[in-house]
Design a protein around this motif. Structure first.
Motif, PDB file in Angstrom:
ATOM      1  N   LEU A 361      60.021 -24.140 -32.221  1.00  0.00           N
ATOM      2  CA  LEU A 361      60.496 -24.429 -33.433  1.00  0.00           C
ATOM      3  C   LEU A 361      62.334 -24.344 -33.230  1.00  0.00           C
ATOM      4  CD1 LEU A 361      60.873 -25.109 -36.554  1.00  0.00           C
ATOM      5  CD2 LEU A 361      60.502 -22.844 -37.057  1.00  0.00           C
ATOM      6  N   VAL A 362      62.558 -23.109 -32.412  1.00  0.00           N
ATOM      7  CA  VAL A 362      64.065 -23.080 -32.026  1.00  0.00           C
ATOM      8  C   VAL A 362      64.433 -24.385 -31.148  1.00  0.00           C
ATOM      9  CG1 VAL A 362      65.587 -22.018 -30.561  1.00  0.00           C
ATOM     10  CG2 VAL A 362      63.912 -20.532 -32.087  1.00  0.00           C
ATOM     11  N   LEU A 363      63.660 -24.882 -30.210  1.00  0.00           N
ATOM     12  CA  LEU A 363      63.846 -26.243 -29.494  1.00  0.00           C
ATOM     13  C   LEU A 363      64.023 -27.510 -30.536  1.00  0.00           C
ATOM     14  CD1 LEU A 363      61.514 -25.458 -26.260  1.00  0.00           C
ATOM     15  CD2 LEU A 363      64.065 -26.047 -26.408  1.00  0.00           C
ATOM     16  N   ALA A 364      63.088 -27.436 -31.447  1.00  0.00           N
ATOM     17  CA  ALA A 364      63.043 -28.448 -32.553  1.00  0.00           C
ATOM     18  C   ALA A 364      64.503 -28.636 -33.062  1.00  0.00           C
ATOM     19  CB  ALA A 364      62.037 -28.449 -33.000  1.00  0.00           C
ATOM     20  N   ASN A 365      64.793 -27.517 -33.584  1.00  0.00           N
ATOM     21  CA  ASN A 365      66.032 -27.297 -34.274  1.00  0.00           C
ATOM     22  C   ASN A 365      67.253 -27.753 -33.443  1.00  0.00           C
ATOM     23  OD1 ASN A 365      68.142 -26.317 -36.222  1.00  0.00           O
ATOM     24  ND2 ASN A 365      68.413 -24.639 -34.848  1.00  0.00           N
ATOM     25  N   GLY A 366      67.373 -27.336 -31.879  1.00  0.00           N
ATOM     26  CA  GLY A 366      68.115 -27.647 -31.027  1.00  0.00           C
ATOM     27  C   GLY A 366      68.110 -29.372 -30.695  1.00  0.00           C
ATOM     28  N   PHE A 367      67.161 -29.741 -30.651  1.00  0.00           N
ATOM     29  CA  PHE A 367      67.070 -31.233 -30.495  1.00  0.00           C
ATOM     30  C   PHE A 367      67.428 -31.946 -31.660  1.00  0.00           C
ATOM     31  CE2 PHE A 367      63.318 -30.560 -27.277  1.00  0.00           C
ATOM     32  CZ  PHE A 367      64.010 -30.274 -26.409  1.00  0.00           C
ATOM     33  N   MET A 368      67.069 -31.594 -32.959  1.00  0.00           N
ATOM     34  CA  MET A 368      67.296 -32.156 -34.149  1.00  0.00           C
ATOM     35  C   MET A 368      68.736 -32.375 -34.475  1.00  0.00           C
ATOM     36  SD  MET A 368      65.424 -31.482 -37.876  1.00  0.00           S
ATOM     37  CE  MET A 368      64.021 -31.969 -37.482  1.00  0.00           C
ATOM     38  N   ASN A 369      69.418 -31.191 -34.204  1.00  0.00           N
ATOM     39  CA  ASN A 369      70.750 -30.959 -34.624  1.00  0.00           C
ATOM     40  C   ASN A 369      71.728 -31.202 -33.216  1.00  0.00           C
ATOM     41  OD1 ASN A 369      70.689 -30.028 -37.436  1.00  0.00           O
ATOM     42  ND2 ASN A 369      69.422 -28.735 -36.557  1.00  0.00           N
ATOM     43  N   ALA A 370      71.309 -31.768 -32.237  1.00  0.00           N
ATOM     44  CA  ALA A 370      71.950 -31.548 -31.079  1.00  0.00           C
ATOM     45  C   ALA A 370      73.287 -32.478 -31.403  1.00  0.00           C
ATOM     46  CB  ALA A 370      71.172 -32.367 -29.920  1.00  0.00           C
ATOM     47  N   GLY A 371      74.450 -31.999 -30.965  1.00  0.00           N
ATOM     48  CA  GLY A 371      75.662 -32.535 -30.985  1.00  0.00           C
ATOM     49  C   GLY A 371      76.281 -32.523 -32.408  1.00  0.00           C
ATOM     50  N   THR A 372      75.433 -31.983 -33.484  1.00  0.00           N
ATOM     51  CA  THR A 372      76.074 -32.092 -34.722  1.00  0.00           C
ATOM     52  C   THR A 372      76.770 -30.848 -35.227  1.00  0.00           C
ATOM     53  OG1 THR A 372      74.161 -31.113 -35.908  1.00  0.00           O
ATOM     54  CG2 THR A 372      73.974 -33.511 -35.333  1.00  0.00           C
ATOM     55  N   ILE A 776      68.660 -39.222 -16.432  1.00  0.00           N
ATOM     56  CA  ILE A 776      67.490 -38.987 -15.680  1.00  0.00           C
ATOM     57  C   ILE A 776      67.100 -37.539 -15.046  1.00  0.00           C
ATOM     58  CG2 ILE A 776      66.366 -39.980 -13.431  1.00  0.00           C
ATOM     59  CD1 ILE A 776      67.825 -42.365 -14.192  1.00  0.00           C
ATOM     60  N   VAL A 777      68.248 -36.817 -14.705  1.00  0.00           N
ATOM     61  CA  VAL A 777      68.079 -35.465 -14.267  1.00  0.00           C
ATOM     62  C   VAL A 777      67.595 -34.571 -15.348  1.00  0.00           C
ATOM     63  CG1 VAL A 777      69.153 -33.450 -13.440  1.00  0.00           C
ATOM     64  CG2 VAL A 777      69.739 -35.650 -12.390  1.00  0.00           C
ATOM     65  N   GLY A 778      67.818 -34.751 -16.623  1.00  0.00           N
ATOM     66  CA  GLY A 778      67.421 -34.022 -17.746  1.00  0.00           C
ATOM     67  C   GLY A 778      66.089 -34.199 -18.198  1.00  0.00           C
ATOM     68  N   MET A 779      65.507 -35.487 -17.995  1.00  0.00           N
ATOM     69  CA  MET A 779      64.035 -35.492 -18.287  1.00  0.00           C
ATOM     70  C   MET A 779      63.265 -35.017 -17.114  1.00  0.00           C
ATOM     71  SD  MET A 779      61.981 -36.896 -20.288  1.00  0.00           S
ATOM     72  CE  MET A 779      62.755 -38.019 -21.373  1.00  0.00           C
ATOM     73  N   THR A 780      63.747 -34.937 -15.822  1.00  0.00           N
ATOM     74  CA  THR A 780      63.198 -34.640 -14.775  1.00  0.00           C
ATOM     75  C   THR A 780      62.861 -32.932 -15.052  1.00  0.00           C
ATOM     76  OG1 THR A 780      63.602 -36.164 -13.379  1.00  0.00           O
ATOM     77  CG2 THR A 780      62.966 -34.211 -12.429  1.00  0.00           C
ATOM     78  N   PHE A 785      58.925 -28.030 -18.129  1.00  0.00           N
ATOM     79  CA  PHE A 785      58.708 -27.044 -19.096  1.00  0.00           C
ATOM     80  C   PHE A 785      57.154 -26.569 -19.160  1.00  0.00           C
ATOM     81  CE2 PHE A 785      57.075 -30.449 -21.935  1.00  0.00           C
ATOM     82  CZ  PHE A 785      56.181 -29.973 -22.595  1.00  0.00           C
ATOM     83  N   TRP A 786      56.242 -27.508 -18.374  1.00  0.00           N
ATOM     84  CA  TRP A 786      54.727 -27.244 -18.165  1.00  0.00           C
ATOM     85  C   TRP A 786      54.607 -25.873 -17.461  1.00  0.00           C
ATOM     86  CZ3 TRP A 786      49.945 -29.837 -18.725  1.00  0.00           C
ATOM     87  CH2 TRP A 786      49.149 -29.279 -18.116  1.00  0.00           C
ATOM     88  N   HIS A 787      55.829 -25.578 -16.640  1.00  0.00           N
ATOM     89  CA  HIS A 787      55.700 -24.206 -15.986  1.00  0.00           C
ATOM     90  C   HIS A 787      56.707 -23.321 -16.442  1.00  0.00           C
ATOM     91  CE1 HIS A 787      53.184 -26.094 -12.865  1.00  0.00           C
ATOM     92  NE2 HIS A 787      53.978 -27.075 -12.827  1.00  0.00           N
ATOM     93  N   TRP A 788      57.604 -23.539 -17.221  1.00  0.00           N
ATOM     94  CA  TRP A 788      58.623 -22.778 -17.631  1.00  0.00           C
ATOM     95  C   TRP A 788      59.418 -23.243 -18.777  1.00  0.00           C
ATOM     96  CZ3 TRP A 788      59.575 -17.849 -17.082  1.00  0.00           C
ATOM     97  CH2 TRP A 788      61.194 -17.462 -17.124  1.00  0.00           C
ATOM     98  N   HIS A 793      65.021 -27.407 -22.550  1.00  0.00           N
ATOM     99  CA  HIS A 793      66.261 -27.671 -23.145  1.00  0.00           C
ATOM    100  C   HIS A 793      66.860 -28.820 -22.497  1.00  0.00           C
ATOM    101  CE1 HIS A 793      65.523 -23.575 -24.183  1.00  0.00           C
ATOM    102  NE2 HIS A 793      66.589 -23.516 -24.969  1.00  0.00           N
ATOM    103  N   PHE A 794      66.474 -29.144 -21.241  1.00  0.00           N
ATOM    104  CA  PHE A 794      67.216 -30.240 -20.451  1.00  0.00           C
ATOM    105  C   PHE A 794      67.168 -31.536 -21.012  1.00  0.00           C
ATOM    106  CE2 PHE A 794      67.558 -26.938 -17.082  1.00  0.00           C
ATOM    107  CZ  PHE A 794      68.736 -27.402 -16.405  1.00  0.00           C
ATOM    108  N   LEU A 795      66.109 -31.440 -21.768  1.00  0.00           N
ATOM    109  CA  LEU A 795      66.193 -32.997 -22.653  1.00  0.00           C
ATOM    110  C   LEU A 795      67.044 -33.358 -23.411  1.00  0.00           C
ATOM    111  CD1 LEU A 795      64.046 -35.193 -23.113  1.00  0.00           C
ATOM    112  CD2 LEU A 795      63.243 -34.119 -25.191  1.00  0.00           C
TER     113      LEU A 795
END
Length: 999
Positions: A361-372, A776-780, A785-788, A793-795
């Protein structure tokens, strides 16, 4: 005059059996004219015709070879037919519009391309080997085209090329010239183009061919330099396109020279071109190239001692990302459509005791409000947030970097409550997360520090923003043996200094991180390895590679080994064939973790190339390796290789998505999500919907995340699946029987599909064609996140604002409008969840007691006439209510349809505005506007405009640069044009430090 109709080739075949050569020649001429119809009858005489073609005493061997080639062609032996067609010499007319000529012409070009590309032993196995048999001696000889007929093959290709020019098929000629590696013919094709208006289109086509047809990086470099020469040879050189080519070549010195040259010209058009070049190159999102260009341009200006100093500082503020980042920040802040009520609903549906749910949920909030800058959800849920412990606390603090991205000037102020050096929290997890967040804020701002003393005077004053890298390095050195703080500082340095190291012995940054790595601390060493990959991304540093591989063999910590595997892949980003030796070495490793790294190395080295060799290798490993992690990584890497061919990915991975192996199915879902991001592809959605019902929870997780990527910025009018998929996310989250991993995927998906306040997309290529290395680096890293989990957050690095922003030469926002020639609903925002919920609640009918029903029925019977009584016999009250409601709904529905029918076919949008990539073909500056664009609107981003009439007063949009001055005020005189005062937006205070309770 009667026409002689030939019903058989028997007479000519009888004549061919004669011993007289003249009769045989006559027979061959007849057979050549009727072979298309009577080739079955002639086929039994092929050995005889072949013998004539090889006989030195026969007067017309080439004619015999042509007849043999045609018969063999119809028999289906294409390679043997090509052999004799080439032996036919001038008799083989490649310009004929026949199936025979067209097929062999294509085969000729293919063979010529394979030979010219210098096929290695493995590839040369595919070249046809021809066999000749001497009928008299019975001896058989075999040869390849290269050994015997290459000169003839070359003549055929040149004939095809010349025929294209003769027919004015210049684009076809350019394609053939590039594919056949004949740059001399490329220049001929452009030189022979008679229509001046077609030349720019032709050159642009050359550029696109260089990106789509050329697999070799070395040859692509030759093509682009040849294209630069062609652009420069035009009467009016297109410097924007020239710099685009040089940007692909990463030739920062020549780009800087062009910028300095344009800067010196006393010409407004040249100055606008200079600004547009800087904006386009900023859009390429290559931090290493941007830094080099910044330095080169500064040196050029100081050496030339000429030009507009104001414009010079303006261009520098673009190249270092200061102003573009501020404008994107303003756009995301003012156009924010985040729905915190969605997050509240998700929070209520999740088990608060689960740390996985909390992190999701914390990550979802970060993505939803990224840069806002919208951290209202965190402020309203401080008590809930304080339940985070250990690494969940680390992730929660790091998410502040996503929300406050691009605020480099105030980064330390925002994070001070969590930094011990700033008098804030002393929690190691909070401080480590804050250092990680600081890296995101600085990385997304794209600004950078210069270390050369001679250039210090040109650094814009941005409060404390540009000191953030020094702060991170200081925090790392003062962390002592605290692994958590070291972890956060290393990741922060990797983000903030992405692409800025060299890996040499004199590289202080590399040596600092390597020291942390060699301490052999699992947690700190993992982050140090990731950081080394980030600071060396794309450098191909051989010394660093050798040291990383050696240490991967020595360390006993799996965390470090896995991070080193990813580090190696990042260093080899974009190296293509230069990475082949290393890939072979890693693929032969016994340690599956290093083979895992080999798969990502293939994916990043050949990212966006669509290289067949890389694709074949990944597919082979995906179905053959004994380790599940390696197979999963191989399928995911397919998404990176095929980023530029998103429509091909669902076809390629469809069978893999049905594999019995769950990890392969997971990889297939992620590969589709990566390659098909924001496309709304129905083929992709079909596969992912099927995987979302998979029996394995982590496969469902990947499918949900991938669905959110594919449907980002898709409205219901664009894609009918949008509403269904969003409801799927809600159902998965609220289902009490759903597994926690699937819920985690649905929560992340909710944040991703609404990223940046519904104003961001995931884009791996800029509209100019550049691969966005940071994305591309961010998606890599997100895939790790499978392991860590903190890797997720890099997304946010892959997010790009869907903004169209018009700027004047002073980098001001003029008050103007854009015209979109389509219905407003097509590209509108997705309806808010509250509106959808209200719509769903309207048809619900309240329960009615049977006693009340009977009473109302009796009352109604008394009041109605006998006729009405007949009509209403047997009708219950609930049905009456439903009928009334259905009438109202029908009325509303018909009203809605009428509104849709009467919906305008175009509408206007104020600058700046949200514009999607799919929307661009419909967008233009209206003819009645007082402004005109320097170029046509070809992609979202920045476009320079200028007034049509310089005498007209220009109004500007007021906006707040949030502490990002364009230049030092002492160095730049004030503009003569006045601008409205910037809006004084009150800066909210950072959230209070979390008070954590270890229960």
């Amino acid at each position: 005059m009667s026409v002689l109709v030939v019903n058989s080739a028997s007479s000519a075949l009888n004549e061919l059996s004669e011993s007289e050569p003249l009769l045989q020649v006559h027979a061959l001429r007849v057979l050549n004219s009727v072979v298309d119809s009577f080739w079955p009858e002639i086929s039994s005489y092929v050995p005889k015709i072949q013998a004539l073609s090889e006989s030195p005493s026969f007067p017309e061997p080439q004619l015999a070879a042509l007849v043999a080639a045609k018969v063999l062609f119809y028999l289906g032996d294409i390679d043997q037919a090509l052999e004799y067609a080439l032996m036919a010499g001038d008799n083989f007319d490649v310009t004929e519009e026949t199936e025979f000529s067209q097929t062999l012409r294509s085969r000729c070009i293919d063979l010529y391309v394979e030979i010219k590309s210098g096929s290695g032993p493995r590839e040369r196995e595919h070249l046809p080997s021809f066999t000749n048999t001497n009928l008299e001696s019975g001896e058989t000889t075999s040869f390849t085209v290269k050994e015997a007929n290459f000169p003839v093959l070359e003549r055929v290709v040149e004939d095809v090329f010349n025929d294209c020019l003769k027919k004015n098929e210049t684009f076809e000629a350019v394609g053939i010239a590039i594919e056949c590696r004949r740059l001399d013919k490329l220049k001929d094709a452009v030189a022979t183009e008679k229509d001046p208006q077609r030349v720019p289109l032709l050159l642009d086509y050359c550029f696109r061919c260089s990106q789509g047809l050329v697999a070799s990086k070395a040859y692509r470099t030759e093509v682009l330099y040849a294209l630069v020469e062609l652009y420069e040879s035009q009467s009016i050189p297109d410097y924007v396109s020239i710099c685009k080519c040089l940007g692909f070549l990463e030739d920062s010195k020549r780009v800087a020279e062009i910028l300095a040259r344009l800067l010196k010209e006393e010409n407004e058009q040249s100055h606008l071109s200079c600004l547009q070049i800087a904006l386009d190159l900023f859009d390429s999102d290559s931090p290493n190239f941007s830094r080099k260009l910044y330095e080169e341009f500064s040196l050029q200006f100081s050496e030339e001692k000429g030009g507009d100093k104001t414009l010079f500082h303006t261009i520098r503020s673009i190249l270092n990302g200061t102003v573009p980042s501020a404008l994107y920040l303003e756009f995301l802040y003012t156009k924010n459509h985040s729905e915190n009520n969605v997050l509240k609903k998700v929070k209520q549906s999740l088990d608060a005791r689960s740390s996985v749910n909390h992190t999701g949920l914390v990550l979802a909030n970060g993505f939803m409000n990224a840069g806002t800058k919208n951290d209202a959800f965190l402020r309203e849920n401080i008590e809930w947030l304080s339940r985070a412990t250990n690494w969940a606390k680390f992730s929660a603090t790091a998410c502040l970097g996503l929300i406050h991205t691009r605020q480099a000037s105030s980064a330390l102020t925002l994070l001070s409550p969590y930094l011990s050096n700033e008098g804030g929290s002393t929690s190691a997890y909070a401080e480590g997360g804050a250092l990680y967040a600081l890296g995101f804020i600085v990385a997304s701002a794209s600004s950078f520090e210069l270390t050369e003393p001679s250039l210090q005077q040109y650094i814009p004053v941005t409060a404390r923003g540009l000191n953030s890298r020094s702060y991170l390095l200081s925090a790392l050195r003062s962390a002592g043996n605290n692994e958590v703080i070291q972890h956060g500082a290393c990741l922060g340095i990797g983000l903030a200094c992405m692409g800025m190291a060299t890996g040499d012995e004199n590289d202080e940054l590399y040596e600092e991180l390597k020291g942390i790595l060699y301490s052999d601390s699992a947690v700190a060493g993992q982050a140090a390895a990731f950081a080394i990959g980030l600071v060396l991304v794309g450098s191909g540093a051989s010394r660093a590679i050798e040291e990383m591989v050696a240490y991967a063999h020595d360390t006993q910590h799996e965390k470090i080994t896995r991070a080193l595997a990813v580090c190696i892949a990042l260093i080899m980003y974009g190296r293509e064939e230069d990475a082949d030796t290393l890939i072979d070495q890693l693929c032969d490793e016994k340690d599956p973790i290093l083979r895992y790294g080999a798969m990502f190395t293939i994916g990043l080295a050949y990212c966006g190339t669509g290289e067949n060799k890389a694709t074949r290798r990944l597919l082979h490993v995906a179905v053959s390796d004994v380790n599940e992690d390696v197979r999963r990584a191989a399928v995911i890497a397919l998404g990176f290789v095929l980023i530029r061919q998103p429509l091909q990915v669902p076809k390629i991975v469809k069978l893999l998505s049905e594999s019995y192996h769950a990890h392969v199915r997971y990889g297939a879902a992620m590969a589709i999500g990566i390659a098909c991001a924001c496309t709304g592809s129905y083929h992709a959605i079909e596969i992912l919907e099927h995987l979302s019902t998979d029996a394995v929870d982590f496969v469902r997780q990947a499918a949900l995340i991938a669905l959110s990527m594919v449907l980002m910025q898709q409205s219901e009018a664009m894609n009918s699946k949008v509403a269904d998929i969003r409801r799927l996310f809600d159902r998965t989250i609220s289902d009490k029987h759903e597994e926690v991993l699937s819920k985690f995927g649905a929560v992340l998906a909710t944040g991703i599909i609404n990223a940046g306040g519904k104003n961001c997309t995931i884009e791996f290529t800029s509209q100019s064609g550049f691969l966005r290395s940071r994305a591309i680096v961010g998606m890599t890293m997100f895939c790790q996140f499978w392991h860590w989990y903190p890797s997720a957050h890099f997304l946010s690095l892959s997010f790009r604002p869907s903004a169209l922003i018009a700027l004047t030469k002073d980098l001001k926002l003029p008050k103007m409008e854009f015209l979109c020639e389509t219905k407003p609903s097509l590209f509108d925002y997705v309806k808010a969840a509250s509106q959808e919920q209200k719509k769903e609640e309207e048809p619900v009918v309240s329960a009615v007691l049977s006693v009340s029903t009977h009473q109302r029925r009796r009352d109604r019977t008394k009041k109605t006439t006998s006729t009405e009584s007949k009509v209403n016999t047997g009708t219950t009250a609930p049905m009456d209510l439903d009928t009334e409601k259905s009438k109202e709904q029908t009325k509303d529905s018909s009203k809605s349809k009428v509104e849709q029918q009467h919906e305008s076919s175009s509408y206007r949008m104020e600058n700046p505005t949200r514009v999607l990539p799919q929307q661009i073909p419909y967008v233009r500056i209206p003819s009645d506007s007082v402004f005109k664009g320097l170029t046509n609107i070809a992609h979202p981003g920045f476009i320079l405009v200028q007034p049509k009439d310089t005498q007209v007063a220009v109004e500007y949009v007021s906006y707040q640069l949030y502490g990002y001055p364009v230049v030092q005020e002492d160095d730049m005189p004030q503009s003569s044009q006045t601008q409205e005062p910037m809006s004084q937006v009150e800066e909210p205070q950072p959230p209070a430090p979390f008070e954590y309770h270890e229960d």
